[in-house]
Design an enzyme around this catalytic site. Structure first.
Site, PDB file in Angstrom:
ATOM      1  N   CYS A 205     -42.310  29.056 -25.646  1.00 25.88           N
ATOM      2  CA  CYS A 205     -42.812  30.382 -25.505  1.00 25.88           C
ATOM      3  C   CYS A 205     -43.259  31.097 -26.921  1.00 25.88           C
ATOM      4  CB  CYS A 205     -41.774  31.258 -24.857  1.00 25.88           C
ATOM      5  SG  CYS A 205     -42.243  32.743 -24.243  1.00 25.88           S
TER       6      CYS A 205
ATOM      7  N   ASP B 252     -39.794  29.042 -18.975  1.00 21.68           N
ATOM      8  CA  ASP B 252     -41.170  28.443 -19.581  1.00 21.68           C
ATOM      9  C   ASP B 252     -40.739  27.069 -20.148  1.00 21.68           C
ATOM     10  OD1 ASP B 252     -43.006  28.111 -21.622  1.00 21.68           O
ATOM     11  OD2 ASP B 252     -43.045  30.090 -22.338  1.00 21.68           O
TER      12      ASP B 252
ATOM     13  N   CYS C   4     -49.708  36.099 -24.385  1.00 25.16           N
ATOM     14  CA  CYS C   4     -49.142  34.945 -24.090  1.00 25.16           C
ATOM     15  C   CYS C   4     -49.495  33.814 -25.070  1.00 25.16           C
ATOM     16  CB  CYS C   4     -49.598  34.483 -22.664  1.00 25.16           C
ATOM     17  SG  CYS C   4     -48.840  32.740 -22.189  1.00 25.16           S
TER      18      CYS C   4
HETATM   19  O1  PYC Z   1     -46.010  31.253 -24.514  1.00 26.00           O
HETATM   20  O2  PYC Z   1     -45.854  33.574 -25.040  1.00 26.00           O
HETATM   21  C1  PYC Z   1     -45.556  32.532 -24.121  1.00 26.00           C
HETATM   22  C2  PYC Z   1     -45.545  32.559 -22.777  1.00 26.00           C
HETATM   23  C3  PYC Z   1     -44.929  33.916 -22.188  1.00 26.00           C
HETATM   24  C4  PYC Z   1     -44.795  33.612 -20.840  1.00 26.00           C
HETATM   25  C5  PYC Z   1     -44.923  32.280 -20.842  1.00 26.00           C
HETATM   26  N1  PYC Z   1     -45.398  31.850 -21.890  1.00 26.00           N
END
Ligand code: PYC
Length: 308
Positions: free
Chosen positions: A230, A226, A86
């Site tokens: 992300c 998100d 994440c």
């Molecule tokens: O920032 O990789 C990320 C992520 C995955 C799910 C929510 N944020």
């Protein structure tokens, strides 16, 4: 039972880091993840499900590193299960460790379920994360929606598996979050027929902000979107841009989220023949809570409200 957690957000997306010790068994992060699933899954639900948490939140368990030269181990989870990596969560964990006085500016290594990630904590509190190798799996996979619209999706890995869909031909990005969640859920259902590992969908449109390259809406496995751009999704995007020769190694890509927060990203080749890249993502997080969670056995919802 009392559990200390520290809340932060990265570009609007929350991370709840468990700093109380969780005694997970195993000599690899994968074994510890399996122990977490088998023996402590109640903890995940207690901290992320309502009434304490929400479906938007990502949790992180801090663990002692397996290799003592590394900084820490970390397992990420959400309302429906566990995440390989994440990006926003890593930046949240690093800011949490800095805020606790456990991390100084400089280079660090975090052990995650899908491999080690190198972190640079800058003096100004920005964090640059060098993600796990990322690559495109398929280009232009055709899907047909129930309204007969046909869309093309790239499938790519950036620490999690993504379907990436360009929707810049439409006005869909302006139709609100309910519409976008519905659309990306339908896309996910179609994609999973052929690519069952895919559990995130990214929709891309032109940026709102002039100094960004693209704007995305990212559907997460728990059914919410998100708030950040992300980190693993931006990594998957870079892998596709690299595979299409649309972005050179070291070139800056500014990914804008649905709510307008920005991740700065670039990549280096891991293997140019296999088109595998090492993405770097830079952003910063803010600590916004230091909480003692209480699990009262008399409380019927002390382990969270079960989801259907
Ligand atoms: O920032 O990789 C990320 C992520 C995955 C799910 C929510 N944020």
């Amino acid at each position: 039972m009392q559990i200390r957690v520290i809340d932060s957000h990265t570009g609007g997306e929350p991370t709840r880091t468990i700093v109380s010790e969780v005694p997970l068994l195993g000599t690899s992060v994968a074994q510890r993840l399996s122990d977490m699933r088998m023996r402590h899954d109640e903890l995940r639900k207690a901290l992320i499900h309502e009434p304490r948490g929400s479906e938007v939140m990502v949790g992180a368990i801090l663990l002692p590193p397996i290799d003592p030269q590394n900084t820490a181990g970390v397992i990420f989870f959400n309302n429906v299960g566990y995440l390989g990596m994440c990006g926003h969560g890593t930046i949240g964990v690093v800011e949490t460790l800095r805020w606790m006085g456990r991390l100084q500016p400089g280079l660090h290594v975090l052990e995650t379920c899908v491999g080690n990630v190198q972190i640079l904590l800058h003096q100004d509190r920005r964090v640059t994360l060098d993600n796990v190798p990322s690559y495109r799996i398929a280009k232009d996979h055709r899907i047909t929606l129930s309204n007969r619209d046909t869309l093309l999706a790239d499938i790519a890995y950036g620490g999690n598996h993504f379907a990436l869909v360009d929707i810049s031909h439409s006005d869909w990005m302006n139709r609100g979050t309910n519409f976008l969640i519905q659309l990306s859920t339908e896309i996910l259902q179609q994609i999973q027929i052929n690519y069952p590992d895919v559990d995130h969908v990214e929709l891309f449109d032109k940026p709102k902000s002039q100094n960004c390259d693209s704007r995305s809406f990212v559907l997460c496995p728990g059914g919410q979107y998100d708030r950040s751009p992300c980190g693993t999704g931006t990594s998957a995007k870079l892998a596709c841009l690299a595979a299409d020769d649309k972005l050179s190694p070291g070139e800056l890509w500014r990914q804008e989220s649905y709510i307008g927060s920005v991740f700065e990203a670039s990549y280096q080749w891991v293997d140019p023949l296999a088109k595998s890249i090492r993405p770097s993502i830079t952003s910063r997080a803010f600590v916004n809570g230091d909480l003692q969670m209480i699990v009262d056995p008399e409380d019927p919802f002390c382990w969270g409200i079960p989801t259907s």
